[in-house]
Write a protein that holds these residues in place. Sequence first.
Motif, PDB file in Angstrom:
ATOM      1  N   GLY A  19      33.274  37.295  48.090  1.00 14.21           N
ATOM      2  CA  GLY A  19      34.654  37.657  47.823  1.00 14.21           C
ATOM      3  C   GLY A  19      34.777  38.136  46.397  1.00 14.21           C
ATOM      4  N   THR A  20      35.962  38.041  45.828  1.00 11.14           N
ATOM      5  CA  THR A  20      36.195  38.524  44.486  1.00 11.14           C
ATOM      6  C   THR A  20      35.736  37.503  43.464  1.00 11.14           C
ATOM      7  OG1 THR A  20      38.392  37.606  44.595  1.00 11.14           O
ATOM      8  CG2 THR A  20      38.145  39.897  45.234  1.00 11.14           C
ATOM      9  N   SER A  21      35.476  37.979  42.231  1.00 14.23           N
ATOM     10  CA  SER A  21      34.850  37.118  41.242  1.00 14.23           C
ATOM     11  C   SER A  21      35.815  36.525  40.238  1.00 14.23           C
ATOM     12  CB  SER A  21      33.774  37.916  40.500  1.00 14.23           C
ATOM     13  OG  SER A  21      34.351  39.035  39.858  1.00 14.23           O
ATOM     14  N   ASN A  22      37.064  37.019  40.151  1.00 14.47           N
ATOM     15  CA  ASN A  22      37.986  36.459  39.175  1.00 14.47           C
ATOM     16  C   ASN A  22      39.055  35.603  39.825  1.00 14.47           C
ATOM     17  OD1 ASN A  22      39.427  38.480  40.377  1.00 14.47           O
ATOM     18  ND2 ASN A  22      40.392  39.213  38.483  1.00 14.47           N
ATOM     19  N   VAL A 162      48.311  55.381  46.473  1.00 15.05           N
ATOM     20  CA  VAL A 162      48.879  54.086  46.087  1.00 15.05           C
ATOM     21  C   VAL A 162      48.301  52.949  46.929  1.00 15.05           C
ATOM     22  CG1 VAL A 162      50.990  52.732  45.777  1.00 15.05           C
ATOM     23  CG2 VAL A 162      51.019  55.209  45.358  1.00 15.05           C
ATOM     24  N   LEU A 163      48.513  52.974  48.234  1.00 16.54           N
ATOM     25  CA  LEU A 163      48.168  51.821  49.067  1.00 16.54           C
ATOM     26  C   LEU A 163      46.669  51.547  49.099  1.00 16.54           C
ATOM     27  CD1 LEU A 163      50.608  52.451  52.067  1.00 16.54           C
ATOM     28  CD2 LEU A 163      50.932  50.923  50.111  1.00 16.54           C
ATOM     29  N   VAL A 164      45.861  52.582  49.288  1.00 17.71           N
ATOM     30  CA  VAL A 164      44.415  52.375  49.364  1.00 17.71           C
ATOM     31  C   VAL A 164      43.840  51.927  48.018  1.00 17.71           C
ATOM     32  CG1 VAL A 164      42.219  53.580  49.687  1.00 17.71           C
ATOM     33  CG2 VAL A 164      44.024  53.800  51.397  1.00 17.71           C
ATOM     34  N   PRO A 165      44.193  52.545  46.883  1.00 18.31           N
ATOM     35  CA  PRO A 165      43.693  52.020  45.604  1.00 18.31           C
ATOM     36  C   PRO A 165      44.130  50.583  45.325  1.00 18.31           C
ATOM     37  CG  PRO A 165      44.539  54.244  45.325  1.00 18.31           C
ATOM     38  CD  PRO A 165      44.913  53.822  46.706  1.00 18.31           C
ATOM     39  N   VAL A 166      45.352  50.236  45.707  1.00 16.27           N
ATOM     40  CA  VAL A 166      45.807  48.856  45.505  1.00 16.27           C
ATOM     41  C   VAL A 166      45.023  47.903  46.408  1.00 16.27           C
ATOM     42  CG1 VAL A 166      47.750  47.280  45.838  1.00 16.27           C
ATOM     43  CG2 VAL A 166      48.088  49.450  44.643  1.00 16.27           C
ATOM     44  N   ALA A 167      44.729  48.321  47.638  1.00  9.63           N
ATOM     45  CA  ALA A 167      43.895  47.493  48.515  1.00  9.63           C
ATOM     46  C   ALA A 167      42.537  47.243  47.872  1.00  9.63           C
ATOM     47  CB  ALA A 167      43.727  48.172  49.875  1.00  9.63           C
ATOM     48  N   ALA A 168      41.955  48.285  47.274  1.00  9.29           N
ATOM     49  CA  ALA A 168      40.672  48.126  46.591  1.00  9.29           C
ATOM     50  C   ALA A 168      40.793  47.156  45.426  1.00  9.29           C
ATOM     51  CB  ALA A 168      40.171  49.487  46.108  1.00  9.29           C
ATOM     52  N   ALA A 169      41.913  47.225  44.702  1.00  8.89           N
ATOM     53  CA  ALA A 169      42.111  46.316  43.572  1.00  8.89           C
ATOM     54  C   ALA A 169      42.196  44.864  44.040  1.00  8.89           C
ATOM     55  CB  ALA A 169      43.375  46.708  42.809  1.00  8.89           C
ATOM     56  N   LEU A 170      42.910  44.619  45.134  1.00 11.02           N
ATOM     57  CA  LEU A 170      43.017  43.257  45.656  1.00 11.02           C
ATOM     58  C   LEU A 170      41.655  42.724  46.084  1.00 11.02           C
ATOM     59  CD1 LEU A 170      46.310  43.526  47.735  1.00 11.02           C
ATOM     60  CD2 LEU A 170      45.909  41.952  45.824  1.00 11.02           C
ATOM     61  N   VAL A 171      40.900  43.541  46.805  1.00 10.84           N
ATOM     62  CA  VAL A 171      39.560  43.126  47.219  1.00 10.84           C
ATOM     63  C   VAL A 171      38.671  42.911  45.999  1.00 10.84           C
ATOM     64  CG1 VAL A 171      37.482  43.897  48.433  1.00 10.84           C
ATOM     65  CG2 VAL A 171      39.717  44.192  49.503  1.00 10.84           C
ATOM     66  N   GLY A 172      38.928  43.675  44.935  1.00 13.18           N
ATOM     67  CA  GLY A 172      38.141  43.543  43.714  1.00 13.18           C
ATOM     68  C   GLY A 172      38.557  42.395  42.825  1.00 13.18           C
ATOM     69  N   GLY A 173      39.589  41.656  43.206  1.00 13.16           N
ATOM     70  CA  GLY A 173      39.942  40.461  42.458  1.00 13.16           C
ATOM     71  C   GLY A 173      41.177  40.552  41.603  1.00 13.16           C
ATOM     72  N   THR A 174      41.899  41.671  41.628  1.00 14.87           N
ATOM     73  CA  THR A 174      43.106  41.793  40.817  1.00 14.87           C
ATOM     74  C   THR A 174      44.204  40.903  41.382  1.00 14.87           C
ATOM     75  OG1 THR A 174      42.547  44.087  40.296  1.00 14.87           O
ATOM     76  CG2 THR A 174      44.827  43.395  39.917  1.00 14.87           C
ATOM     77  N   PRO A 175      44.822  40.055  40.564  1.00 12.45           N
ATOM     78  CA  PRO A 175      45.911  39.203  41.057  1.00 12.45           C
ATOM     79  C   PRO A 175      47.108  40.037  41.503  1.00 12.45           C
ATOM     80  CG  PRO A 175      45.063  38.398  38.960  1.00 12.45           C
ATOM     81  CD  PRO A 175      44.474  39.764  39.167  1.00 12.45           C
ATOM     82  N   LEU A 176      47.803  39.549  42.501  1.00  9.10           N
ATOM     83  CA  LEU A 176      48.948  40.265  43.058  1.00  9.10           C
ATOM     84  C   LEU A 176      49.978  40.595  41.992  1.00  9.10           C
ATOM     85  CD1 LEU A 176      50.477  41.245  45.646  1.00  9.10           C
ATOM     86  CD2 LEU A 176      51.513  38.965  45.727  1.00  9.10           C
ATOM     87  N   GLU A 177      50.257  39.662  41.093  1.00  8.88           N
ATOM     88  CA  GLU A 177      51.331  39.856  40.123  1.00  8.88           C
ATOM     89  C   GLU A 177      51.056  40.979  39.134  1.00  8.88           C
ATOM     90  OE1 GLU A 177      48.826  36.238  38.891  1.00  8.88           O
ATOM     91  OE2 GLU A 177      49.736  37.050  40.726  1.00  8.88           O
ATOM     92  N   GLN A 178      49.792  41.420  39.016  1.00 10.10           N
ATOM     93  CA  GLN A 178      49.484  42.533  38.124  1.00 10.10           C
ATOM     94  C   GLN A 178      49.756  43.889  38.768  1.00 10.10           C
ATOM     95  OE1 GLN A 178      45.640  42.431  36.264  1.00 10.10           O
ATOM     96  NE2 GLN A 178      45.792  40.266  35.698  1.00 10.10           N
TER      97      GLN A 178
END
Length: 330
Positions: A19-22, A162-178
């Motif tokens: 999964g994600t590392s952060n 928008v949607l696909v890059p944000v999906a990649a960010a979530l899978v990459g560990g970016t917190p939702l609130e960011q």
Amino acid sequence: MTSAPQHPDPQVPPDPDQGTSNQSDDTLVPPVVTLMTDVGHGDELVGVMHSVLAQMAPQARVIDLTHDIEPRDVSGGALRLARSVQWVAPGVVVALVAPETAADGRLVAIELTGGQAYFLGPDNGLLAPAMAMVGGAERAVVLDADEYHLESPGRVHPARDVLVPVAAALVGGTPLEQLGTPVDPMSLRPGLLPLPRDGADGSLGCEVLSVDRFGDVQLNVQAEELAAFGERLSLRVGENTRTAALVDRRVDAGRGLGWWTDSMGMVAVVADRASAAEDLGVLPGDEVSVSEAGADEEGVTTSVTLGAARGVDDGPVHDPVQHQPEEHNP
């Protein structure tokens, strides 16, 4: 090639099997992205979405739920997502119907099931029925953090940019609130699936939810709600009335119509080697009035054996025929 947006804290892509590392182990977003849109396969857009994910989230498995929803059919898209959600893998779901209107409205990310799943899409009711089936939204943000979006050479495409890059960010560990501005989940637009209505004559007013490629007609009702009508149903569409008998197999419908509980748990009207939708003359959204079929209503079918002399190895031959009243000559 796509240039990934510069995240505040760039990371080495996670291991494909991790999964994600952060995030802590109990809040990891499973690396699965499920796509559902109405864009079809006539151009390059589906492939572009896959390519964006391959570059920005190479560890993610990508699943195409469907891209063949009728254009701009938000209620049809909501139905398909709601019917599928119990089988959809945990991770991120990207759903988009009516992209031209979504670009002018707000796009949202919604957290569900303790951060094990996220729904991304327009706030137009598309996501609401499926969310309700998995326990409802826990947190939500409007996707207005541009640093997580791709630059567009022209008008922004909601899925690609928008949607696909944000999906990649979530899978990459970016917190939702960011990813955007928090909003109250209760402020999200509801999306209600139609419910059957009691008629003044004792019938049940149902709606056609969908018609599949075989012509089967799925209604917005379950078999338990029709128990009072028995196994033979009268189906009225406008001025036309047909009957349908409860069947286990299509062939049991003979030359008429049958009904059963389909794989989604809903009542479906079916025909053998024919289209029940064409027989009834219905499309999704049409109303079908359901009641108990009278003994004298047409469309009653039975199987009769034809021919008296057959070989020993010949199996029984059945030919479903319409029951007609016998004529008596004076």
